[in-house]
Scaffold this motif. Structure first.
Motif, mmCIF file in Angstrom:
data_model
loop_
_atom_site.group_PDB
_atom_site.id
_atom_site.type_symbol
_atom_site.label_atom_id
_atom_site.label_comp_id
_atom_site.label_asym_id
_atom_site.label_seq_id
_atom_site.Cartn_x
_atom_site.Cartn_y
_atom_site.Cartn_z
ATOM 1 N N THR A 13 0.595 -0.772 0.070
ATOM 2 C CA THR A 13 -0.174 0.086 0.214
ATOM 3 C C THR A 13 0.550 1.459 -0.528
ATOM 4 O OG1 THR A 13 -1.928 -1.476 1.015
ATOM 5 C CG2 THR A 13 -2.067 1.672 1.060
ATOM 6 N N ILE A 14 2.016 0.909 1.151
ATOM 7 C CA ILE A 14 2.568 1.950 0.626
ATOM 8 C C ILE A 14 3.645 2.513 -0.497
ATOM 9 C CG2 ILE A 14 5.177 3.054 1.668
ATOM 10 C CD1 ILE A 14 4.086 1.774 4.554
ATOM 11 N N LYS A 15 4.208 1.647 -1.202
ATOM 12 C CA LYS A 15 4.733 1.479 -2.435
ATOM 13 C C LYS A 15 4.134 2.527 -3.506
ATOM 14 C CE LYS A 15 5.899 -2.169 -5.229
ATOM 15 N NZ LYS A 15 6.280 -3.711 -5.972
ATOM 16 N N ILE A 16 2.399 1.951 -3.717
ATOM 17 C CA ILE A 16 1.550 1.838 -4.656
ATOM 18 C C ILE A 16 1.161 3.351 -4.512
ATOM 19 C CG2 ILE A 16 -0.654 1.682 -5.758
ATOM 20 C CD1 ILE A 16 -0.222 -1.411 -5.100
ATOM 21 N N LYS A 51 -6.401 6.846 -0.395
ATOM 22 C CA LYS A 51 -5.436 6.897 0.102
ATOM 23 C C LYS A 51 -4.649 7.925 0.807
ATOM 24 C CE LYS A 51 -6.091 1.891 1.792
ATOM 25 N NZ LYS A 51 -7.280 1.767 2.119
ATOM 26 N N THR A 52 -4.239 8.077 -1.141
ATOM 27 C CA THR A 52 -3.835 8.981 -1.412
ATOM 28 C C THR A 52 -4.105 10.132 -1.626
ATOM 29 O OG1 THR A 52 -2.518 7.622 -2.902
ATOM 30 C CG2 THR A 52 -1.934 9.475 -3.669
ATOM 31 N N ILE A 53 -5.134 10.557 -1.888
ATOM 32 C CA ILE A 53 -5.276 11.939 -2.542
ATOM 33 C C ILE A 53 -7.171 13.014 -2.033
ATOM 34 C CG2 ILE A 53 -4.108 12.487 -4.272
ATOM 35 C CD1 ILE A 53 -6.748 11.999 -6.005
ATOM 36 N N PRO A 54 -6.740 13.913 -1.576
ATOM 37 C CA PRO A 54 -8.292 13.858 -0.901
ATOM 38 C C PRO A 54 -9.485 13.273 -1.607
ATOM 39 C CG PRO A 54 -7.022 15.542 -0.333
ATOM 40 C CD PRO A 54 -6.316 14.679 -1.959
ATOM 41 N N GLN A 55 -10.455 13.091 -1.389
ATOM 42 C CA GLN A 55 -12.227 12.289 -2.487
ATOM 43 C C GLN A 55 -12.283 13.072 -2.888
ATOM 44 O OE1 GLN A 55 -12.848 11.260 1.461
ATOM 45 N NE2 GLN A 55 -12.152 9.825 1.186
ATOM 46 N N LYS A 56 -12.226 15.093 -2.806
ATOM 47 C CA LYS A 56 -12.411 15.859 -3.429
ATOM 48 C C LYS A 56 -11.990 16.090 -4.828
ATOM 49 C CE LYS A 56 -10.395 19.931 -1.414
ATOM 50 N NZ LYS A 56 -9.284 19.970 -2.930
ATOM 51 N N ASN A 57 -10.846 15.053 -4.848
ATOM 52 C CA ASN A 57 -9.656 15.593 -5.912
ATOM 53 C C ASN A 57 -9.874 14.033 -7.123
ATOM 54 O OD1 ASN A 57 -9.485 17.541 -4.427
ATOM 55 N ND2 ASN A 57 -6.977 17.633 -5.316
ATOM 56 N N ILE A 58 -10.778 12.967 -6.534
ATOM 57 C CA ILE A 58 -11.254 12.260 -7.548
ATOM 58 C C ILE A 58 -12.743 12.168 -8.101
ATOM 59 C CG2 ILE A 58 -11.475 9.608 -7.572
ATOM 60 C CD1 ILE A 58 -10.095 9.389 -4.784
ATOM 61 N N TYR A 59 -12.432 11.787 -9.142
ATOM 62 C CA TYR A 59 -13.731 11.594 -10.349
ATOM 63 C C TYR A 59 -13.974 10.351 -10.630
ATOM 64 C CZ TYR A 59 -13.322 16.693 -10.479
ATOM 65 O OH TYR A 59 -13.430 17.810 -9.614
ATOM 66 N N ILE A 60 -15.087 9.348 -10.585
ATOM 67 C CA ILE A 60 -15.704 8.484 -10.317
ATOM 68 C C ILE A 60 -16.270 8.785 -11.473
ATOM 69 C CG2 ILE A 60 -17.227 6.794 -9.782
ATOM 70 C CD1 ILE A 60 -14.670 7.299 -7.939
ATOM 71 N N ALA A 61 -16.049 7.563 -12.514
ATOM 72 C CA ALA A 61 -16.897 7.892 -13.810
ATOM 73 C C ALA A 61 -18.119 6.098 -13.929
ATOM 74 C CB ALA A 61 -16.407 7.388 -15.116
ATOM 75 N N ALA A 160 -5.830 1.776 -21.749
ATOM 76 C CA ALA A 160 -5.422 2.635 -22.593
ATOM 77 C C ALA A 160 -4.943 4.006 -21.203
ATOM 78 C CB ALA A 160 -6.424 3.451 -23.329
ATOM 79 N N SER A 161 -4.584 4.640 -20.299
ATOM 80 C CA SER A 161 -4.207 5.546 -19.065
ATOM 81 C C SER A 161 -3.218 6.080 -18.896
ATOM 82 C CB SER A 161 -5.064 4.762 -17.805
ATOM 83 O OG SER A 161 -3.585 3.217 -17.550
ATOM 84 N N ASP A 162 -3.866 7.404 -17.916
ATOM 85 C CA ASP A 162 -2.536 7.528 -17.518
ATOM 86 C C ASP A 162 -0.850 7.440 -16.638
ATOM 87 O OD1 ASP A 162 -3.034 9.591 -19.414
ATOM 88 O OD2 ASP A 162 -4.190 10.425 -18.479
ATOM 89 N N PHE A 163 -1.618 6.215 -15.704
ATOM 90 C CA PHE A 163 -0.701 5.689 -15.370
ATOM 91 C C PHE A 163 -1.561 4.543 -14.177
ATOM 92 C CE2 PHE A 163 -3.265 8.205 -12.025
ATOM 93 C CZ PHE A 163 -3.597 7.538 -11.027
ATOM 94 N N GLU A 164 -1.039 3.597 -14.128
ATOM 95 C CA GLU A 164 -1.893 2.206 -13.782
ATOM 96 C C GLU A 164 -1.089 1.523 -12.070
ATOM 97 O OE1 GLU A 164 -4.003 -0.082 -15.507
ATOM 98 O OE2 GLU A 164 -3.766 0.777 -17.390
ATOM 99 N N PRO A 165 -2.017 1.893 -11.455
ATOM 100 C CA PRO A 165 -0.875 1.948 -9.607
ATOM 101 C C PRO A 165 -0.846 0.383 -9.179
ATOM 102 C CG PRO A 165 -3.475 2.161 -9.400
ATOM 103 C CD PRO A 165 -3.292 2.642 -11.402
ATOM 104 N N ILE A 166 -1.931 -0.678 -10.341
ATOM 105 C CA ILE A 166 -1.756 -2.489 -9.523
ATOM 106 C C ILE A 166 -1.764 -3.028 -10.830
ATOM 107 C CG2 ILE A 166 -3.967 -1.811 -8.010
ATOM 108 C CD1 ILE A 166 -5.677 -3.437 -9.735
#
Length: 166
Positions: A13-16, A51-61, A160-166
């Motif tokens: 989790t810390i690494k990701i 766990k990384t950024i505030p929820q207000k900064n996350i957009y869900i689709a 396609a994406s800008d980054f892949e955490p998992i």
């Protein structure tokens, strides 16, 4: 005999989350858009974003074809502002592609089903990247390493994406 890998969840989790922070900082972004399906990969990726950024900064689709599952995801999304949640049917767009690209036949052949699945994945990415432009975000991919290594993805679609955490 235990065949499960020995994984230190806290360390992973810390690494990701560190990886996500680094990507956002290096690219100069504070916001992320992610497609959520209700599956384990998108739920895990979303949880790591939380766990990384505030929820207000996350957009869900939630980009569904058959029917919306957004109500079953409400507990997971409870801290995300309502205006950041998009519940969009991709069916009209996919059906338009199907109308234009597929011959009128009574029974669809297997190749057409694969093509249609690829169209669905690419339509979802078109929407995610449009939302990313609208909200000045990066697109978080939800593909996992086993899918990547096995080639189980649609080029320019779910891969396609800008980054892949998992």
């Amino acid at each position: 005999m235990n065949y499960l890998p020995n994984i230190n969840l806290s360390a992973e989790t810390i690494k990701i989350t560190s990886f996500i922070k680094t990507v956002l900082k290096e690219q100069g972004f504070e916001n992320v858009v992610i497609g959520v399906s209700g599956g384990i990969d998108s739920a895990t990726s979303f949880s790591l974003l939380e766990k990384t950024i505030p929820q207000k900064n996350i957009y869900i689709a939630h980009l569904y074809y058959f029917e919306s599952q957004i109500n079953s995801m409400k507990p997971l999304l409870k801290n995300v502002p309502q205006e950041n949640i998009y519940d969009i049917s991709i069916r009209p767009l996919v059906e338009k592609f199907e109308e234009i690209l597929f011959p009128k036949v009574l029974k669809q052949v297997q190749d057409d089903k694969v093509r249609l699945g690829n169209i669905m994945a690419r339509v979802r990415m078109i929407i995610l990247y449009d939302l990313a432009k609208k909200h000045n975000t990066l697109v978080c991919g939800t593909e996992n390493k086993s899918e990547f290594y096995l080639g189980y993805f649609t080029r320019f679609g779910d891969e396609a994406s800008d980054f892949e955490p998992i």
